[in-house]
Design an enzyme around this catalytic site. Structure first.
Site, PDB file in Angstrom:
ATOM      1  N   GLU A 158       0.813  -1.225   0.000  1.00  0.00           N
ATOM      2  CA  GLU A 158       0.000   0.000   0.000  1.00  0.00           C
ATOM      3  C   GLU A 158       0.841   1.267   0.000  1.00  0.00           C
ATOM      4  O   GLU A 158       0.839   2.037   0.966  1.00  0.00           O
ATOM      5  CB  GLU A 158      -0.969  -0.001   1.177  1.00  0.00           C
ATOM      6  CG  GLU A 158      -2.054  -1.026   1.048  1.00  0.00           C
ATOM      7  CD  GLU A 158      -3.100  -0.970   2.158  1.00  0.00           C
ATOM      8  OE1 GLU A 158      -2.956  -0.158   3.089  1.00  0.00           O
ATOM      9  OE2 GLU A 158      -4.069  -1.747   2.081  1.00  0.00           O
ATOM     10  N   GLU A 313      -6.283  -8.244  -0.469  1.00  0.00           N
ATOM     11  CA  GLU A 313      -6.592  -8.327   0.962  1.00  0.00           C
ATOM     12  C   GLU A 313      -8.076  -8.058   1.181  1.00  0.00           C
ATOM     13  O   GLU A 313      -8.672  -7.220   0.490  1.00  0.00           O
ATOM     14  CB  GLU A 313      -5.833  -7.254   1.761  1.00  0.00           C
ATOM     15  CG  GLU A 313      -4.363  -7.477   1.961  1.00  0.00           C
ATOM     16  CD  GLU A 313      -3.756  -6.346   2.806  1.00  0.00           C
ATOM     17  OE1 GLU A 313      -4.455  -5.770   3.647  1.00  0.00           O
ATOM     18  OE2 GLU A 313      -2.573  -6.055   2.583  1.00  0.00           O
TER      19      GLU A 313
HETATM   20  C1  GLA Z   1      -4.061  -2.811   5.263  1.00  0.00           C
HETATM   21  C2  GLA Z   1      -2.674  -3.416   5.267  1.00  0.00           C
HETATM   22  C3  GLA Z   1      -2.576  -4.695   6.063  1.00  0.00           C
HETATM   23  C4  GLA Z   1      -3.419  -4.643   7.306  1.00  0.00           C
HETATM   24  C5  GLA Z   1      -4.849  -4.346   6.917  1.00  0.00           C
HETATM   25  C6  GLA Z   1      -5.806  -4.388   8.097  1.00  0.00           C
HETATM   26  O1  GLA Z   1      -4.787  -2.963   4.118  1.00  0.00           O
HETATM   27  O2  GLA Z   1      -2.135  -3.607   3.987  1.00  0.00           O
HETATM   28  O3  GLA Z   1      -1.207  -4.891   6.374  1.00  0.00           O
HETATM   29  O4  GLA Z   1      -2.946  -3.653   8.150  1.00  0.00           O
HETATM   30  O5  GLA Z   1      -4.915  -3.080   6.339  1.00  0.00           O
HETATM   31  O6  GLA Z   1      -7.126  -4.073   7.751  1.00  0.00           O
END
Ligand code: GLA
Ligand code: ZN
Length: 686
Positions: A158, A313
């Site tokens: 991210e 994710e």
């Molecule tokens: C983000 C991060 C993860 C985790 C999630 C939790 O998207 O990439 O590492 O922290 O949030 O919701």
């Protein structure tokens, strides 16, 4: 449009299913890995993202590398038919690095350098950070790029944020010099003569700051563009370090709903787009507004490369960062996961596999809970989804046959909110875009979300809500699109500024004036409680009727070549045009001069979808809270019918013969969907 793309990995040509796996947390207990492998297979998982924040485990001190644990992990994956997205660990750096090289740490807009800690807290310009990243990435590539368990690169995590350190300031000045060549050009693009802001030396220019310059719109816009370019350049730097060792290995980076980065600029660097989706389900009984919002982002991420993407994710149960953490109700795990697939994802991945024992995310949902075994509701949901995904191999690579597109530019998004204009308490740009998208989503119209620089000619309908920042070229492209037979829908507060955030002179909506056939003379902001209305005039071929509520922004327009379809109901501008249509060449362009609500948008797009002749997933009127999305390879259509309404729903199909992909039985003329129900229907033209 209707085609099948090759699977993202030839080694794993099925729906990917898995999670972020962070076994560096469990190195003290080798039995955990063994047990995890058993559980992964039991859950029908096949692809894990590994190493995302593993820098401290991979390089515990400067120049001393530890790959033993990762060797063991990837070897056991290979031995067990499991695969890995191998991450570069640059999302967080080890403490020794911040201590020895404080310049790797980010400087905030207030010019204060952060301390060590957190993650995503580094400077994208720092030569040391770039060097250290390249060294570690190259070592990972050398060792694992041809490992049989590795299906691709997961670059960092991210990307986001901005750094205001001296190195970044220098880079910003260089970027501006390349863009403008002369200070005169920069001063005029930024309208710097206002408030005596004229620059006489490049060295005087700094990034926007809360205690410095923050009011020059062109400056703010260029800074945001620069931040994107800097981040892309860092991402490219990371990719260059891994690519050489095996050019066939696909590369992705996981994206999120980040406003500060123009993700379209990343698309060419990546082989596949992936993103992280964390909707807060069950805040209301009816989840459909939220589902449409998530659908918008699925459409946006798919449209970056106009091919299948990966859901990298999501949570298998709840998140831990919201004010109230709701559990997923029965059925929602399957529904929300397959929603991603319906919009073009070839994976369902989670954060994270096994709950952390400590630290900030120890209560974030995970496939394996602290109890440590598989006898949990969440594990059962995940395993059930694993079985469903295993039956969807034929969907992998199919495309989304969208003939409708929504125009959504990041620079417009930034500029429109920086405008200091008619409604500083909230112009609600994104909300407006979502509302138009939601109307199409409710009709089951497959929709791409595109930028001004994308190709327009493949679409029949383009919706451009609040296209405040509109370049001359975009205006020309939209004109050609309409002339060639396309339908355009535009709204108030469009065609106001150019790419420098300088107002178009000579009458709004500037480069869209001819296409829309109107002149927008003035705009009024309304208080939250204020209302006006739009009275639709009888006799038009669209056959829309009634009076609809208008809110927030009312533009006073003149119909030049456009026909008037609706007029304002109240105030001194009662009777003046509020909804128009201009015919140009073979096409037509609609203009809404004011903000209208979902009731109007629903009826309007029902007619427009028909008159523009755009495809729907199902050629029926769907019940409220139900959507249908379609993927296709041109021979078979896969229609996902999804019920987010919070009530059971009955959906009549459109007369084609459908087979339920899960039961292999014929679907009949009507299907019943329970609360959170989903059906995947296949129809073949041969
Ligand atoms: C983000 C991060 C993860 C985790 C999630 C939790 O998207 O990439 O590492 O922290 O949030 O919701
Ligand atoms: Zn910096």
């Amino acid at each position: 449009m209707n085609k099948r793309f090759p699977p993202v990995s030839a080694a794993l040509p099925v729906m990917m299913h898995g999670a972020d796996y962070n076994p560096d947390q469990w190195q003290h207990d080798p039995k955990v890995l063994e047990e995890d492998i058993r559980l992964m297979k039991l859950a029908g998982c096949n692809a894990m993202s590994v190493g995302i924040f593993s820098w401290a485990a991979l390089e515990p001190s400067e120049g001393r590398f530890e790959f033993g644990w990762l060797d063991r992990l990837l070897d056991s994956f290979a031995a067990n038919g499991l695969y890995a997205w191998l991450a570069t660990p640059s999302g967080a750096r080890p403490a020794w690095m911040s201590a020895k090289y404080p310049e790797v740490l980010r400087v905030e807009a207030n010019r204060v350098r952060n301390l060590h800690g957190m993650r995503h807290n580094h400077c994208y310009s720092s030569p040391i950070y770039r060097e250290k990243t390249a060294i570690l990435n190259a070592k990972l590539a050398e060792r694992y790029a041809k490992h049989p368990a590795v299906v691709g690169w997961h670059i960092s995590n991210e990307f986001g944020g901005e750094c205001h350190c001296e190195l970044c300031q220098e880079e910003f000045r260089k970027w501006l010099q390349e863009k403008y060549a002369t200070l005169d050009a920069l001063n005029s693009a930024w309208w710097a003569s206002f408030w005596a802001h004229t620059y006489t030396d490049w060295a005087q220019i700094e990034s926007p700051a809360p205690h410095g310059e923050s009011m020059v719109h062109g400056h703010n816009l260029d800074w945001r563009r620069f931040v994107t370019d800097r981040t892309v350049s860092f991402c490219r730097h990371e990719i260059e370090a891994v690519r050489g060792a095996n050019p066939d290995l696909p590369v992705t980076t996981n994206m999120h709903m980040i406003e500060g980065l123009d993700y379209r600029r990343f698309a060419d660097e990546l082989d596949v787009i992936s993103w992280d989706s964390y909707p807060l389900w069950h805040e209301r009984k009816d989840d459909s507004e939220l589902a449409a919002f998530v659908g918008f982002y699925h459409d946006l991420f798919r449209s970056l490369k106009k091919k299948p993407f990966l859901l990298m994710e999501s949570t298998p149960s709840l998140t831990n960062w919201q004010s109230v953490s709701k559990l997923k109700r029965p059925g929602m795990h399957k529904l929300s996961s397959l929603q991603a697939v319906a919009h073009g994802s070839d994976s369902v991945q989670y954060f994270q596999w096994r709950k952390s024992r400590g630290s900030s995310e120890k209560f974030h949902g995970a496939v394996v809970d602290h109890v440590g075994h598989e006898h949990t509701r969440v594990f059962a949901d995940v395993a059930e989804l694993g079985r469903t995904l295993a039956g969807l191999t034929e969907v992998v690579g199919t495309s989304t046959p969208a003939e409708t597109a929504i125009l959504f530019d990041w620079d417009n998004r930034w500029a429109v909110k920086d405008a200091q204009g008619p409604r500083n308490m909230g112009l609600h740009y994104e909300e407006t875009v979502y509302a138009h998208h939601r109307a199409l989503w409710s009709l089951g119209v497959p929709t791409d979300v595109i930028g001004s620089e994308d190709e327009f000619s493949g679409y029949r309908l383009i919706v451009a809500p609040m296209l405040y920042l509109c370049r001359e070229e975009t205006g020309k492209k939209l004109e050609q699109f309409v002339e060639a037979g396309g339908t355009l829908v535009a709204t108030y507060w469009s065609g106001i500024v150019d790419e420098h955030d300088l107002c178009h002179l000579g009458g709004f909506p500037g480069p869209l004036r001819k296409t829309l056939g109107i002149w927008a003379e003035e705009i009024e902001g309304l208080h939250d409680d204020d209302r006006n209305g739009v009275i639709l005039l009888p006799g038009d071929e669209l056959e829309l009727e009634g009076t609809f509520e208008a809110r927030e922004l009312c533009e006073l327009i003149h119909a030049e070549t456009a026909e008037v379809l609706g007029v304002y109901a109240d105030d001194f501008y009662a009777g003046r045009p509020a909804l128009t249509r201009n015919r140009l060449g073979l096409g037509q362009a609609y203009y809404m001069a004011t903000r209208l609500k979902d009731d109007f948008l629903g009826e309007f797009y029902w007619k427009i979808a028909d008159s523009a002749g755009v495809r729907k997933a199902l050629e029926v009127k769907l019940p409220e809270g139900v959507t249908a999305q379609v993927r296709s390879d041109g021979v078979s259509d896969y229609v996902f019918v999804m019920n987010f309404s919070g009530e059971p729903r009955s959906v009549s199909l459109d007369g084609r013969v459908y087979v339920d992909l899960e039961s292999a039985e014929e679907a009949g003329a009507r299907i019943e969907l329970p609360v959170n129900g989903i059906r995947i229907l296949k129809s073949s033209s041969i």
